[in-house]
Motif scaffolding. Structure first.
Motif, mmCIF file in Angstrom:
data_model
loop_
_atom_site.group_PDB
_atom_site.id
_atom_site.type_symbol
_atom_site.label_atom_id
_atom_site.label_comp_id
_atom_site.label_asym_id
_atom_site.label_seq_id
_atom_site.Cartn_x
_atom_site.Cartn_y
_atom_site.Cartn_z
ATOM 1 N N ASP A 97 2.289 -5.814 -1.285
ATOM 2 C CA ASP A 97 3.285 -4.797 -1.588
ATOM 3 C C ASP A 97 4.595 -5.483 -1.947
ATOM 4 O O ASP A 97 4.649 -6.698 -2.109
ATOM 5 C CB ASP A 97 3.447 -3.809 -0.423
ATOM 6 C CG ASP A 97 3.797 -4.495 0.897
ATOM 7 O OD1 ASP A 97 4.490 -5.528 0.873
ATOM 8 O OD2 ASP A 97 3.383 -3.988 1.958
ATOM 9 N N GLU A 130 1.688 5.647 -6.492
ATOM 10 C CA GLU A 130 0.699 4.587 -6.317
ATOM 11 C C GLU A 130 -0.589 4.975 -7.035
ATOM 12 O O GLU A 130 -1.092 6.099 -6.893
ATOM 13 C CB GLU A 130 0.418 4.383 -4.829
ATOM 14 C CG GLU A 130 -0.503 3.217 -4.508
ATOM 15 C CD GLU A 130 0.165 1.858 -4.632
ATOM 16 O OE1 GLU A 130 -0.552 0.854 -4.505
ATOM 17 O OE2 GLU A 130 1.391 1.810 -4.844
ATOM 18 N N SER A 158 1.827 0.640 -9.032
ATOM 19 C CA SER A 158 2.267 1.981 -9.389
ATOM 20 C C SER A 158 1.879 2.322 -10.816
ATOM 21 O O SER A 158 1.558 1.449 -11.629
ATOM 22 C CB SER A 158 3.784 2.096 -9.226
ATOM 23 O OG SER A 158 4.450 1.167 -10.070
ATOM 24 N N GLU A 180 -1.972 7.956 3.443
ATOM 25 C CA GLU A 180 -1.944 8.471 2.084
ATOM 26 C C GLU A 180 -1.875 9.991 2.119
ATOM 27 O O GLU A 180 -2.707 10.654 2.709
ATOM 28 C CB GLU A 180 -3.183 8.012 1.315
ATOM 29 C CG GLU A 180 -3.142 8.458 -0.139
ATOM 30 C CD GLU A 180 -4.250 7.829 -0.970
ATOM 31 O OE1 GLU A 180 -4.166 6.621 -1.234
ATOM 32 O OE2 GLU A 180 -5.195 8.555 -1.322
ATOM 33 N N LYS A 214 3.609 -0.068 -0.992
ATOM 34 C CA LYS A 214 3.817 0.183 -2.417
ATOM 35 C C LYS A 214 3.397 -1.068 -3.172
ATOM 36 O O LYS A 214 4.033 -2.115 -3.064
ATOM 37 C CB LYS A 214 5.280 0.551 -2.680
ATOM 38 C CG LYS A 214 5.639 1.858 -1.989
ATOM 39 C CD LYS A 214 7.083 2.239 -2.127
ATOM 40 C CE LYS A 214 7.323 3.581 -1.426
ATOM 41 N NZ LYS A 214 8.719 4.028 -1.483
ATOM 42 N N SER A 215 2.322 -0.933 -3.945
ATOM 43 C CA SER A 215 1.704 -2.106 -4.546
ATOM 44 C C SER A 215 1.577 -1.983 -6.057
ATOM 45 O O SER A 215 2.281 -2.649 -6.810
ATOM 46 C CB SER A 215 0.325 -2.347 -3.923
ATOM 47 O OG SER A 215 -0.305 -3.463 -4.507
ATOM 48 N N TYR A 235 6.360 7.653 -5.036
ATOM 49 C CA TYR A 235 7.483 6.778 -4.715
ATOM 50 C C TYR A 235 8.776 7.609 -4.756
ATOM 51 O O TYR A 235 9.327 7.868 -5.828
ATOM 52 C CB TYR A 235 7.599 5.633 -5.710
ATOM 53 C CG TYR A 235 6.527 4.570 -5.641
ATOM 54 C CD1 TYR A 235 5.333 4.769 -4.963
ATOM 55 C CD2 TYR A 235 6.708 3.346 -6.276
ATOM 56 C CE1 TYR A 235 4.350 3.788 -4.917
ATOM 57 C CE2 TYR A 235 5.742 2.349 -6.239
ATOM 58 C CZ TYR A 235 4.561 2.579 -5.557
ATOM 59 O OH TYR A 235 3.596 1.599 -5.514
ATOM 60 N N HIS A 269 -3.509 10.362 -7.848
ATOM 61 C CA HIS A 269 -2.742 9.195 -7.422
ATOM 62 C C HIS A 269 -2.616 9.175 -5.916
ATOM 63 O O HIS A 269 -2.979 10.132 -5.214
ATOM 64 C CB HIS A 269 -1.356 9.194 -8.073
ATOM 65 C CG HIS A 269 -0.551 10.437 -7.840
ATOM 66 N ND1 HIS A 269 -0.058 10.816 -6.608
ATOM 67 C CD2 HIS A 269 -0.132 11.405 -8.713
ATOM 68 C CE1 HIS A 269 0.620 11.931 -6.719
ATOM 69 N NE2 HIS A 269 0.584 12.331 -7.978
#
Length: 723
Positions: free
Chosen positions: A197, A165, A208, A114, A205-206, A143, A139
């Protein structure tokens, strides 16, 4: 047996051959600006660098005068993009922009996992402001991809929206609670809970959110009001206080999104001051369609464009271009889908993967976009009032493929290439769309020599295996050869490499190819096969393959091979086959169903066993749809289903395979799990077939690192030449 020195000479020759085709840069993005001198074109290009084992991003600028003649063409300058995420331009001059960057760690490099982020506002080459986007842990990762991401700027340039995210609650193990003061702020026992994800190439990426950066205030906030279970992507301002976006339906669990434009979704409008979210289209839930790529039409207050296809079924559909008044919710079809073009000259419908960021002409009455049209990619200008289409950048059947990188007022920046023409850019006036436009930059001697050394053509084939539901279709093959092999109008070679594309709902377009170039240089001819089920040939063609994989596509490939041999070759050469994903599925079927036809095969991340594929892939619905079965999220592979899947799998024919088979798999492939290739390799070895397995442990479905690309391609060269 080849001597040690002979082997080294051969390897070094092949590496140099690879470098001779990867020395050409590929344009990946571009932007047109208005300047006092006339027009400035800024473009970014990608180059594979074997010595550094990396992909290098290069930048260049072309200046065009008011007389539409090139004034200057800069040299390529390498860009250090390790920290860059996205640049959002404000206005049309290029003098004002915001750059989103990963914040350097104490070591001076961007962090792994992250990241922390900053946004820099630049005006006239002065960095006027820096906003720490991670100051309040607003956040997670931004993305930057174009599948789920998206950036847009308000009309006054002060507000920027983007996708990132959402922050999740910290999760700890039960043994890590000694120093906790508030159990409500962490998820105890959730440290190892699965976080879903969006699958292949979208790992991590899960969940957003849409985030709003206020440059004047120096703040960033997550926009509230989006319903639970709806994942926002592709945000766009329609007013400075209203945003439209695509809402993906994430429940009951996620299915892979990349190269799948059939996921249920809807168009939403979010009012920022009131946090009121309205579902615009379709109104009913759950959605039976997939909508994508919304755009606010300039010079209108409430008109938006978007694209629509059916949900599920083929993973790529021909799209409808739709227009909507977001106040009245009235929807108009601008361009519909096409069932069946009767000839290659007839419009087959809109088939595309990604749109350019800007698509509107200066008056807002036309959009410019890419679309596959048979075995070519073309650039189309679509009038929003009449729905009429015009091909941009030349329409000669002798040219290869064209795609648009950017649209600005009456100008389009186009990328061109062909099997014998490396990529180059042109600037085209949309008021004269059929004119090839102004070529940017010089033509190098190596471009000219390649153009004369390699020939190519597109061949039409009328299928012999009938399909009663979808009759009277046609297919195409792309045939590439060395011009020095021509004898009395036909190609005289000893080896033909057959490459069916993956998908299966994809297409091999007439564009520059390192693979074809290398093998043609080694004395092969190459034929790519766009069998029935390929995109760019109409929806009947696209849907004709559903329920018939392993049969119709295999028959189409064999027919195309035989007709290429008959029409274009002077004698019957040795046949070799190579394919990836569904192309690997077809290669495995071909060597099993036609064991005496091929001398050797190469399979990259190939689907080999549809029964076991369902439990490991990020797109289990693909298996069911391609086998003609209905998909439901609570599926089980029952005995009746299992027999259907097995009958359509290459493993059904594995004991008949005779030719040496090279297999490559990515250890981190979420689309086609590596156990597919591993199992097939073991079965071949058990049957006494020569087989070699290459495993790239950290790579996903595309095997797209520089090291892997040169490794698997030159392994394939040695495999085919040695067998």
């Amino acid at each position: 047996m080849e001597s040690d020195s002979g082997r080294l000479d051969s390897v070094r020759h092949n590496v140099k051959l690879f470098e001779s085709f990867t020395k050409y840069c590929t344009p990946v993005s571009g932007k047109i600006f208005t300047t006092p001198l006339g027009i400035s074109v800024q473009s970014n290009w990608e180059l594979l660098d074997l010595k550094r084992n990396d992909k290098i991003l290069l930048h260049k600028q072309n200046v065009i005068g008011t007389d539409f003649k090139e004034i200057s063409d800069s040299v390529f300058v390498e860009r250090n993009i390790e920290a860059d995420v996205k640049t959002v331009f404000i206005g049309d001059t290029g003098n004002q922009y915001v750059t989103f960057k990963k914040k350097p760690s104490k070591s001076g490099k961007p962090t792994d996992g992250e990241n922390s982020y900053i946004a820099e506002l630049w005006i006239d080459n002065v960095r006027e402001k820096v906003v720490n986007l991670s100051a309040n842990e607003s956040h997670g990762n931004i993305y930057a991809d174009r599948v789920l991401g998206g950036f847009d700027c308000s009309s006054d340039g002060n507000l920027i929206i983007y996708i990132a995210e959402k922050k999740r609650e910290k999760a700890v193990n039960f043994s890590e609670t000694d120093d906790l003061k508030d159990a409500n702020k962490v998820r105890i026992g959730g440290k190892f809970e699965l976080v879903e994800d969006w699958g292949e190439s979208l790992v991590g990426k899960s969940v957003s959110g849409i985030f709003l950066l206020d440059l004047d205030a120096g703040t960033v906030v997550c926009l509230d009001g989006i319903p639970d279970g709806i994942i926002p992507i592709h945000p766009q301002f329609i007013h400075d206080k209203q945003v439209i976006f695509i809402g993906m339906e994430a429940l009951p669990y996620r299915l892979g999104k990349n190269i799948c434009n059939n996921r249920p979704s809807a168009l939403y409008k979010l009012d920022i001051p009131t946090s009121t979210c309205t579902r615009l289209h379709p109104v009913d839930s759950p959605s039976t369609v997939h909508v994508s790529d919304p755009r606010h039409v300039p010079y209108t207050t409430d008109t938006v464009l978007f694209f629509e296809v059916p949900a599920f079924g083929a993973h790529i559909h021909g799209s409808k271009l739709m227009s909507m008044d977001v106040d009245t919710l009235a929807v108009t079809e601008v361009v519909g889908s096409v069932a069946k073009p009767t000839s290659p000259d007839d419009f087959p419908g809109l088939y595309f993967f990604l749109l350019p960021e800007t698509i509107f002409t200066h008056h807002g009455l036309d959009v410019v976009m890419n679309s596959f049209w048979g075995s070519r990619e073309v650039c189309l200008m679509i009038n929003l009032e009449s729905g009429s289409l015009t091909r941009v950048g030349g329409s000669s059947t002798s040219q290869g493929s064209v795609s648009v990188l950017n649209v600005h007022e009456d100008l389009a920046l186009l990328s061109h290439s062909a099997p014998n023409v490396p990529p180059y850019l042109t600037l085209c006036r949309l008021s004269d769309p059929t004119n090839p436009g102004l070529r940017l930059g010089p033509i190098s001697p190596s471009h000219l020599s390649l153009n004369s050394a390699v020939g190519w053509e597109i061949l039409r084939h009328d299928p012999k295996l009938p399909n009663e539901t979808y009759p009277d279709l046609f297919m195409e093959s792309l045939f590439v050869y060395g011009t020095d092999s021509m004898v009395d109008g036909k190609v005289d070679v000893d080896k033909l490499l057959v490459i069916p594309h993956g998908g299966p709902h994809a297409v091999r377009n007439a564009a520059f190819s390192t693979v074809a170039g290398i093998f043609v240089s080694l004395g092969f001819a190459v034929t790519y096969i766009n069998y029935r089920g390929s995109i760019g040939f109409g929806e009947d063609n696209n849907n004709s393959l559903l329920g018939r994989i392993g049969e119709q596509d295999v028959a189409d490939c064999m027919q195309c091979i035989e007709e290429v041999l008959e029409r274009r070759l002077s004698k019957r050469p040795d046949l070799f086959v190579m394919g990836g994903s569904h192309g690997g599925f077809l290669a495995a079927h071909l060597i099993g169903q036609h064991p005496d036809a091929f001398k050797a095969a190469c399979l990259l991340n190939a689907v080999t066993n549809l029964v076991t594929m369902t439990s490991g892939t990020d797109i289990p619905d693909w298996v069911f749809s391609e086998c003609g079965l209905s998909f439901r999220h609570g599926y089980t592979v029952e005995p009746g289903v299992s027999s259907v899947l097995y009958d359509k799998s290459p493993v059904r024919w594995v004991e008949k395979v005779r030719c040496p088979t090279l297999i490559m798999v990515g250890g981190s492939d979420k689309r086609v799990p590596s156990y597919q290739g591993r199992e097939y390799h073991r079965l071949l070895r058990a049957a006494g077939v020569v087989s070699k397995l290459l495993v790239y442990p950290d790579l996903a479905h595309g095997l797209d690192s520089v090291e892997a690309t040169v490794d698997y391609l030159l392994n394939a060269v040695e495999w085919f030449i040695g067998n």
